[in-house]
Design a protein around this motif. Structure first.
Motif, PDB file in Angstrom:
ATOM      1  N   ALA A   9       0.943  -1.299   0.000  1.00  0.00           N
ATOM      2  CA  ALA A   9       0.024  -0.038  -0.152  1.00  0.00           C
ATOM      3  C   ALA A   9       0.853   1.323   0.036  1.00  0.00           C
ATOM      4  CB  ALA A   9      -0.876   0.021   1.109  1.00  0.00           C
ATOM      5  N   ALA A  10       1.899   0.990   0.568  1.00  0.00           N
ATOM      6  CA  ALA A  10       2.817   2.322   0.607  1.00  0.00           C
ATOM      7  C   ALA A  10       3.795   2.343  -0.435  1.00  0.00           C
ATOM      8  CB  ALA A  10       3.543   2.223   2.208  1.00  0.00           C
ATOM      9  N   LEU A  11       4.356   1.458  -0.849  1.00  0.00           N
ATOM     10  CA  LEU A  11       5.647   1.575  -1.871  1.00  0.00           C
ATOM     11  C   LEU A  11       4.952   1.288  -3.350  1.00  0.00           C
ATOM     12  CD1 LEU A  11       8.449  -0.027   0.230  1.00  0.00           C
ATOM     13  CD2 LEU A  11       7.535   2.194  -0.138  1.00  0.00           C
ATOM     14  N   GLY A  12       3.733   0.531  -3.333  1.00  0.00           N
ATOM     15  CA  GLY A  12       3.260   0.518  -4.773  1.00  0.00           C
ATOM     16  C   GLY A  12       3.778  -0.998  -5.169  1.00  0.00           C
ATOM     17  N   PHE A  13       3.945  -1.345  -6.665  1.00  0.00           N
ATOM     18  CA  PHE A  13       4.256  -2.468  -7.048  1.00  0.00           C
ATOM     19  C   PHE A  13       5.858  -2.791  -7.123  1.00  0.00           C
ATOM     20  CE2 PHE A  13       0.286  -1.349  -9.371  1.00  0.00           C
ATOM     21  CZ  PHE A  13      -0.348  -2.337  -9.204  1.00  0.00           C
ATOM     22  N   GLY A  14       6.146  -3.864  -6.568  1.00  0.00           N
ATOM     23  CA  GLY A  14       7.303  -4.338  -6.643  1.00  0.00           C
ATOM     24  C   GLY A  14       7.751  -6.028  -6.478  1.00  0.00           C
ATOM     25  N   PHE A  15       8.688  -6.453  -5.873  1.00  0.00           N
ATOM     26  CA  PHE A  15       8.755  -7.766  -5.862  1.00  0.00           C
ATOM     27  C   PHE A  15       9.318  -8.183  -4.455  1.00  0.00           C
ATOM     28  CE2 PHE A  15       9.293  -6.927 -10.236  1.00  0.00           C
ATOM     29  CZ  PHE A  15       8.476  -8.041 -10.731  1.00  0.00           C
ATOM     30  N   ARG A  16       8.760  -9.353  -3.783  1.00  0.00           N
ATOM     31  CA  ARG A  16       9.348 -10.047  -2.547  1.00  0.00           C
ATOM     32  C   ARG A  16      10.356 -10.916  -3.157  1.00  0.00           C
ATOM     33  NH1 ARG A  16       9.740  -9.646   2.736  1.00  0.00           N
ATOM     34  NH2 ARG A  16       9.060  -7.519   2.066  1.00  0.00           N
ATOM     35  N   CYS A  17      11.785 -10.494  -2.656  1.00  0.00           N
ATOM     36  CA  CYS A  17      13.001 -11.283  -3.221  1.00  0.00           C
ATOM     37  C   CYS A  17      13.569 -12.113  -2.136  1.00  0.00           C
ATOM     38  CB  CYS A  17      13.875 -10.637  -3.951  1.00  0.00           C
ATOM     39  SG  CYS A  17      13.099  -9.466  -5.240  1.00  0.00           S
TER      40      CYS A  17
END
Ligand code: GTP
Length: 601
Positions: A338-346
């Motif tokens: 919600a805070a950082l937008g779209f990304g990846f959990r790596c």
């Protein structure tokens, strides 16, 4: 080649004790690399690697060696020097490289003495039943104390101080004698030449032009060109496009027999299809049983990676896909914050692995990233018996938690005597339990602790270095999970949870974490038009609170008079500033606040 004429060995050392330099000298002395080329190569190494994607300092180099003195003088041998990756995160790969050898040269800086990775590597070598030759390096240094450290080393290995070689990788002193001794002391490889082929993969590298280059050590039988091969862990069959040895450039060969070390090219495009530790056999009349020791590398540390500029998300995906070609242990899946937008959990093997990947993403792919604080993998059992694996703190279940367990490590710390107290204090404060303590010499102490991995990845190494003036060294390996009193701490901005700041911490440290983060955020988030409470909470219980006081933001107040263009400029500037803000509920949080809060610890 007759296996009796082959010696497979590796050089193991603590970082900076001179492994690469000694290897260079060996290449030169055996005539594999000429002196003139040597210097050029040394300097060009990085560029060449980058341009051609293949390492000059190969994973395995074949060197011819004619014994220079003694009973076997003049006899010719083939020495295969196998390189080992140097860091704790890659222990599994180190152990595979060692398994491809019969002997190990244990290199110790004669001005430094034994360090933590010296021990860790020695134990790995002994686990793999390797013959070890102890060597003191850098004897040309004025600060070298070969006598003193020969004692230490002999004590550790259980040999006589006189058995320790003294060399200088820099000047080349003692290196020819060392090569002779490798022939004399290391046993030749053993294997059944008539059995179906079995070769162990000890490294696998992605090359832009040639696809995956797989490094193998043949144990039984023979691998020939134009054969089809099978990967025994998956049963996948591949065409063998090329087979050869590295000396120091790749040289095609007519096959590899018992004890030989070389490379295979099969045209696969992804190192996951050619995994370290796997066994290669022929596709027809292949071996029944794989060689021992295949283990899947498992990520130990997770972090969320988010592009600072949301429109870079597709580029980040592409970059990760590319890196994965050369890194079977890199794990990632899309995640939305919600805070950082779209990304990846790596998922990574460890902290260093994380840092390397992050740096490569930024440097080689020009991405600007925010990464969330790294966390380990927790195992959570709920009251109703359901078992969940948590790789993201914000997904820690809110329900009735019966039991949480976290990964533990066995840590070995070497420190000068003077700092024992400081090291013990640090380990204690990180929930460590002492397992033992040994004096390697009157001045140098080995401390063994069990510690939660979560505490190690949290600036432990930096703290250790600063508390020991840089003298202590650390090595660790994971040893399974242990139950612990862990809770999730959430951070709320005006009552809204900020998922990127959620953390799983020990109950006793929860309050301190809450206070620290709320304070940090109060300093980083600018005042808004209304008051903003920042809270830390465990479940619904608030454990810390700060306030950002309201202001009336009036950028135009400074412009007396009627300069319209100046006013417009200011308004535009303010608009631009807004773009770099993330909205958390009604609160504008500057990107920098996230970056600073996530990196400050
Ligand atoms: P990593 O690859 O980073 O693990 O290091 P390494 O163990 O391969 O060490 P490397 O060969 O890069 O040497 C580390 C430093 O020690 C370099 O600055 C070398 O120039 C120096 N060095 C290596 N061998 C010798 C030696 O015999 N004498 C002296 N005086 N310096 C040496």
């Amino acid at each position: 080649t007759d296996p009796q004429r082959i010696r497979n060995f590796c050089i193991i050392a603590h970082i900076d004790h001179g492994k690469s330099t000694l290897a260079d000298r060996m290449l030169q002395l055996t005539g594999v690399v000429e002196q003139r080329q040597m210097r050029a190569q040394y300097l060009d190494r990085m560029d060449i690697e980058r341009e051609r994607g293949i390492t000059i300092k190969s994973q395995a180099v074949r060197m011819p060696w004619e014994v220079s003195a003694g009973a076997q003088q003049g006899e010719g041998f083939v020495l295969n020097m196998i390189d080992t990756p140097g860091h704790v995160d890659f222990t599994y790969e180190v152990s595979r490289s060692l398994a491809a050898c019969e002997g190990a040269v244990l290199l110790v800086d004669a001005a430094q003495g034994i360090e933590a990775q010296t021990l860790a590597n020695l134990y790995l070598a002994l686990d793999n039943d390797l013959t070890v030759i102890p060597v003191l390096n850098k004897i040309d240094l004025p600060a070298a104390q070969p006598e003193r450290y020969a004692e230490e080393l002999a004590h550790l290995i259980g040999c006589e101080p006189e058995d320790c070689f003294r060399v200088s990788g820099k000047t080349g002193e003692g290196v020819a004698e060392l090569l002779d001794s490798i022939v004399a002391q290391f046993p030749p490889p053993e294997g059944n030449a008539d059995a179906p082929a079995r070769a162990m993969i000890f490294d696998s590298v992605y090359d832009t032009y040639r696809g995956v280059v797989t490094y193998v050590r043949v144990v039984d039988g023979q691998l020939s060109p134009r054969e089809r091969i099978k990967m025994m862990s998956t049963g996948a069959v591949h065409e063998l496009l090329e087979i050869g040895v590295i000396s120091p450039e790749p040289v095609k060969s007519q096959g590899l027999g018992v004890g030989e070390v070389g490379y295979l090219i099969t045209g696969v495009k992804d190192v996951r299809q050619s995994k370290v530790g796997d066994t290669v056999t022929g596709s027809i009349k292949g071996a029944e049983e794989a060689l021992p020791g295949y283990a899947e590398a498992k990520p130990m540390v997770y972090s969320g990676l988010y592009p600072i500029d949301g429109s870079d998300y597709p580029d980040l995906r592409e970059a990760l896909d590319k890196l994965k070609l050369n890194d079977a242990s890199l794990d990632y899946e899309p995640e939305t914050s919600a805070a950082l937008g779209f990304g990846f959990r790596c998922g990574f093997l460890g902290l260093l692995h994380l840092e390397i990947i992050r740096e490569r993403l930024e440097r080689e792919f020009g991405l600007e990233l925010i990464s969330t604080a790294p966390n380990v993998v927790y195992d959570v059992v709920l009251d109703d018996g359901t078992d969940t694996v948590v790789t993201n703190p914000s997904e820690f279940p809110d329900g009735k938690v019966a039991k949480v367990s976290e990964p533990m490590v066995k840590a070995t710390i070497l420190t000068p005597n003077d700092f024992v107290g400081a090291v013990m204090e640090l380990c204690q404060s990180r929930r460590g339990s002492m397992q033992g303590m040994d004096y390697l010499s009157p001045e140098r102490v080995e401390l063994r602790y069990h510690l939660p991995l979560a505490e190690i990845i949290f600036d432990f190494f930096d703290q250790l270095k600063s508390k020991t003036k840089g003298y202590a060294s650390l090595d660790y390996e994971t040893i399974g999970n242990q139950d612990a009193d862990l809770v999730k701490v959430d951070i709320l901005l005006q009552g809204e949870k900020v998922d990127a700041f959620s953390a799983i911490v020990h109950k006793e440290q929860a309050y301190a974490y809450g206070v620290r983060l709320t304070e940090t955020l109060r300093k980083l988030i600018p005042r808004q038009q209304f008051e903003v409470p920042i809270q830390a909470a465990i479940g619904s219980r608030i454990i810390a609170r700060e306030n950002i006081r309201a202001i009336r933001k009036d950028v135009l107040a400074k412009c007396y008079g009627g300069d319209i263009s100046r006013k417009r400029k200011l308004l535009e500037k303010q608009k631009e500033g807004k773009k770099r803000m993330k909205m958390v509920g009604r609160v504008e949080v500057p990107q920098e606040a996230f970056i600073a809060a996530l990196t400050s610890d």
